[in-house]
Write an enzyme that holds these catalytic residues in place. Sequence first.
Site, PDB file in Angstrom:
ATOM      1  N   GLY A 210       0.832  -1.206   0.000  1.00  0.00           N
ATOM      2  CA  GLY A 210       0.000   0.000   0.000  1.00  0.00           C
ATOM      3  C   GLY A 210       0.857   1.242   0.000  1.00  0.00           C
ATOM      4  O   GLY A 210       2.035   1.181   0.343  1.00  0.00           O
ATOM      5  N   GLY A 215      -0.917   3.017   7.053  1.00  0.00           N
ATOM      6  CA  GLY A 215      -1.083   2.260   8.296  1.00  0.00           C
ATOM      7  C   GLY A 215      -0.559   0.836   8.251  1.00  0.00           C
ATOM      8  O   GLY A 215      -0.995  -0.002   9.023  1.00  0.00           O
ATOM      9  N   LYS A 216       0.417   0.562   7.378  1.00  0.00           N
ATOM     10  CA  LYS A 216       0.942  -0.804   7.280  1.00  0.00           C
ATOM     11  C   LYS A 216       1.676  -1.185   8.568  1.00  0.00           C
ATOM     12  O   LYS A 216       1.477  -2.274   9.103  1.00  0.00           O
ATOM     13  CB  LYS A 216       1.884  -0.926   6.078  1.00  0.00           C
ATOM     14  CG  LYS A 216       1.186  -0.645   4.764  1.00  0.00           C
ATOM     15  CD  LYS A 216       2.092  -0.850   3.589  1.00  0.00           C
ATOM     16  CE  LYS A 216       3.181   0.191   3.460  1.00  0.00           C
ATOM     17  NZ  LYS A 216       2.700   1.551   3.204  1.00  0.00           N
ATOM     18  N   THR A 217       2.503  -0.270   9.044  1.00  0.00           N
ATOM     19  CA  THR A 217       3.236  -0.545  10.279  1.00  0.00           C
ATOM     20  C   THR A 217       2.262  -0.749  11.429  1.00  0.00           C
ATOM     21  O   THR A 217       2.405  -1.674  12.235  1.00  0.00           O
ATOM     22  CB  THR A 217       4.162   0.640  10.612  1.00  0.00           C
ATOM     23  OG1 THR A 217       4.874   0.984   9.439  1.00  0.00           O
ATOM     24  CG2 THR A 217       5.123   0.294  11.707  1.00  0.00           C
ATOM     25  N   GLU A 433      -5.163  33.296 -11.878  1.00  0.00           N
ATOM     26  CA  GLU A 433      -5.989  32.395 -11.052  1.00  0.00           C
ATOM     27  C   GLU A 433      -7.455  32.448 -11.497  1.00  0.00           C
ATOM     28  O   GLU A 433      -8.135  31.425 -11.530  1.00  0.00           O
ATOM     29  CB  GLU A 433      -5.863  32.753  -9.568  1.00  0.00           C
ATOM     30  CG  GLU A 433      -4.448  32.621  -8.997  1.00  0.00           C
ATOM     31  CD  GLU A 433      -3.818  31.257  -9.236  1.00  0.00           C
ATOM     32  OE1 GLU A 433      -4.554  30.251  -9.319  1.00  0.00           O
ATOM     33  OE2 GLU A 433      -2.577  31.192  -9.378  1.00  0.00           O
ATOM     34  N   HIS A 436      -7.946  30.100 -14.409  1.00  0.00           N
ATOM     35  CA  HIS A 436      -8.136  28.693 -14.005  1.00  0.00           C
ATOM     36  C   HIS A 436      -9.565  28.488 -13.516  1.00  0.00           C
ATOM     37  O   HIS A 436     -10.237  27.528 -13.894  1.00  0.00           O
ATOM     38  CB  HIS A 436      -7.219  28.341 -12.826  1.00  0.00           C
ATOM     39  CG  HIS A 436      -5.769  28.160 -13.173  1.00  0.00           C
ATOM     40  ND1 HIS A 436      -5.343  27.269 -14.114  1.00  0.00           N
ATOM     41  CD2 HIS A 436      -4.647  28.727 -12.660  1.00  0.00           C
ATOM     42  CE1 HIS A 436      -4.013  27.308 -14.179  1.00  0.00           C
ATOM     43  NE2 HIS A 436      -3.565  28.193 -13.308  1.00  0.00           N
ATOM     44  N   ASP A 510       2.137  24.857 -14.341  1.00  0.00           N
ATOM     45  CA  ASP A 510       0.879  24.372 -14.938  1.00  0.00           C
ATOM     46  C   ASP A 510       1.164  23.628 -16.229  1.00  0.00           C
ATOM     47  O   ASP A 510       0.614  22.559 -16.485  1.00  0.00           O
ATOM     48  CB  ASP A 510      -0.041  25.552 -15.313  1.00  0.00           C
ATOM     49  CG  ASP A 510      -0.431  26.370 -14.101  1.00  0.00           C
ATOM     50  OD1 ASP A 510      -0.386  25.820 -12.993  1.00  0.00           O
ATOM     51  OD2 ASP A 510      -0.769  27.561 -14.285  1.00  0.00           O
TER      52      ASP A 510
HETATM   53  P1  ADP Z   1       2.923   3.035   6.748  1.00  0.00           P
HETATM   54  O1  ADP Z   1       3.657   2.006   7.508  1.00  0.00           O
HETATM   55  O2  ADP Z   1       1.899   2.455   5.822  1.00  0.00           O
HETATM   56  O3  ADP Z   1       3.777   4.044   6.039  1.00  0.00           O
HETATM   57  P2  ADP Z   1       2.120   3.895   9.352  1.00  0.00           P
HETATM   58  O4  ADP Z   1       1.563   2.633   9.901  1.00  0.00           O
HETATM   59  O5  ADP Z   1       3.491   4.246   9.769  1.00  0.00           O
HETATM   60  O6  ADP Z   1       2.052   3.882   7.772  1.00  0.00           O
HETATM   61  O7  ADP Z   1       1.105   5.070   9.668  1.00  0.00           O
HETATM   62  C1  ADP Z   1       1.517   6.361   9.969  1.00  0.00           C
HETATM   63  C2  ADP Z   1       0.543   7.045  10.880  1.00  0.00           C
HETATM   64  O8  ADP Z   1      -0.669   7.316  10.202  1.00  0.00           O
HETATM   65  C3  ADP Z   1       0.137   6.216  12.065  1.00  0.00           C
HETATM   66  O9  ADP Z   1       1.014   6.409  13.126  1.00  0.00           O
HETATM   67  C4  ADP Z   1      -1.257   6.726  12.380  1.00  0.00           C
HETATM   68  O10 ADP Z   1      -1.177   7.840  13.212  1.00  0.00           O
HETATM   69  C5  ADP Z   1      -1.777   7.185  11.052  1.00  0.00           C
HETATM   70  N1  ADP Z   1      -2.714   6.222  10.449  1.00  0.00           N
HETATM   71  C6  ADP Z   1      -2.568   5.611   9.248  1.00  0.00           C
HETATM   72  N2  ADP Z   1      -3.625   4.826   8.970  1.00  0.00           N
HETATM   73  C7  ADP Z   1      -4.460   4.909  10.029  1.00  0.00           C
HETATM   74  C8  ADP Z   1      -5.714   4.313  10.354  1.00  0.00           C
HETATM   75  N3  ADP Z   1      -6.333   3.470   9.517  1.00  0.00           N
HETATM   76  N4  ADP Z   1      -6.290   4.639  11.530  1.00  0.00           N
HETATM   77  C9  ADP Z   1      -5.690   5.494  12.369  1.00  0.00           C
HETATM   78  N5  ADP Z   1      -4.499   6.075  12.126  1.00  0.00           N
HETATM   79  C10 ADP Z   1      -3.885   5.799  10.982  1.00  0.00           C
END
Ligand code: ADP
Length: 621
Positions: A210, A215-217, A433, A436, A510
């Site tokens: 993604g 929010g992968k981590t 502007e 546009h 642009d």
């Molecule tokens: P990635 O690993 O995909 O780059 P992270 O997991 O590090 O992303 O997310 C970064 C921050 O974004 C998190 O610390 C959180 O604060 C916020 N975040 C991302 N997705 C969500 C979610 N679904 N719900 C709540 N917070 C989120």
Amino acid sequence: MAKINYQKKPSNNKRGYKNVLFVALIVVIGIFIYAAYGQSSSLKEVPLSQVVSQANNGEIKKITIKGNELEVTPKGESQPTEKSYKEAGSTIYDQGLKQNVDGLEVNPQPDSNAGGVWLTLLTTIGPVILISLVLFLMLRSAQGQGNQALSFGKSKARLYGNEKDKVVFKDIAGSDEAKQDLEEVVEFLKFPKKFQGVGAKIPKGVLLVGPPGTGKTMLARAVAGEANVPFFSISGSEFVEMFVGVGASRVRDLFAKAKKNSPCIIFVDEIDAVGRRRGSGMGGGHDEREQTLNQILVEMDGFEQGQNVIVLAATNRADVLDPALLRPGRFDRRVNIGLPDRKDREAILKVHFAKKPLAKNVDVDALAAKTAGSSGADLANIANEAAIVAARHNRKEINQADVTAAFEKVAIGPERKSKVMSEKEKELTAYHEAGHAIVGHVLPDSDMVHKVTIIPRGGTGGVTWFIPPEDKSYHSVIEYKDVLARMLGGRIAEEVMYGPDRVTTGAGNDLQKAAELARDMVVNQGMGKKLRDQVFQVDEGMMIEKIVHERQYSDETAKIIDDEVESLISEAARRARMVIKANKNKLEALKDALLEKETVEAEEVIMLLKGASLPKEAALY
Ligand code: ADP
């Protein structure tokens, strides 16, 4: 959040210990010196002949003899005040003192020679102690460095898992499908026997794919949190260092640690940093990366059943990964995490505003609608910026204006009000502007105008902001053509108002974006006129591949592509010109409003442009 750092760091204790040693050393030397000189140094030294004659005259109360040193206490004193020395081997009587002088006490003491002993000690043992201490300290610090050098091959993985406030699925807003997919992984970790009992092999690797900030981590940590197992986190780029072989040894170390802590999760962020397709490097420059990747594969293959270590890896470029990584038994499961849709954006915003005092008038839903294309991290950032803006205005609550300011700052950068523009430049920017805005407003398939401003923001002189009324996944040729026309609207407004050769560099950005979009339409989306439904996408690999890649089309096709792009751009310019010429009075009205107020909001733009017409020749249908 409490973080247990797996790598041993030189602790402060050690430094404190060194300081104590140093102070102790100084104290010891001080004691030596005092013992050697301190005791008798306060006595005044007088010649022996003087002592003898004073004693014979009855002026002295007591003479204490310590070896060859005499301490003299004159009459009327209680402590010795003078000292003198006699010749070694002779007595004080040999020096002329009368026997039995009245009132004189002669008090010979055993030759302690205390000062002398201390002095000898200090001069002989002192340096030895000093040198030993210095050597000891040097050795210790060298050892410390040695440890660091040895730990070079150790992974820098961070271990989470014991903290109280761990992440669980509930903390993650939206991403329901991803959570469902990962629920299974949680089960594998919690009840491995259930699966092994029926002969199922527990997967070893799951790839989270993604865009950044989705929010992968967080999801990976939530899996660990839900299953209540430790979580080792490392970034792909941390494996790769300047020295050959370090990456592979770090991988070995990481997996060894993980196996010791099983069941557990290893999370490798940015796996593409090491997991790119092998063999694409030129001149063997990627040996180190390949070795690291090989080691990961070897380790994953080496997991025995029942080991119960699951590797989660995150990337936003699954297409560049080495196919070997994706084979069964390795990262054979994939969880896709997309950018959040409107509902999810609202949920994420609510999560991040939950702990902040929010005024009642703040419309989170409207903000969610405006933020199409933002990731969870962007939304978290907006919430945080809003709180910062509120705090800077000394407000106790975050209000709607703070939220709007935060959104605009995150989306296009902070306002640069201090930048000085001449009146002429201001007018030009206002026309630009307004151009546009009018083209975007009049063309039926463009997005809605959200705001127009001539306050410089980020790197631009002014901004006209369009926001789609709803999230869109697909775009048609007609939509793109309207977008191209409104992109050129600024330049064309300058041209119409000032003449073709008085147009400025203000439109550079642009034009570049328009050219990119037109080329993308023709090359990647099959949206050309002649080349309709044909794509010429070349896999964008690494930098080096980009340089050496061969085009997948002939020179003739390249020429046709160029012609197609040119015709898209000139058509867009023509349509923009027609719209602006047909609505010159509206252009003037919006320009005046901009010069007066600098920023004009959506409602007012609509009011000012009411009745603007779409010339027949500019309409696509
Ligand atoms: P990635 O690993 O995909 O780059 P992270 O997991 O590090 O992303 O997310 C970064 C921050 O974004 C998190 O610390 C959180 O604060 C916020 N975040 C991302 N997705 C969500 C979610 N679904 N719900 C709540 N917070 C989120």
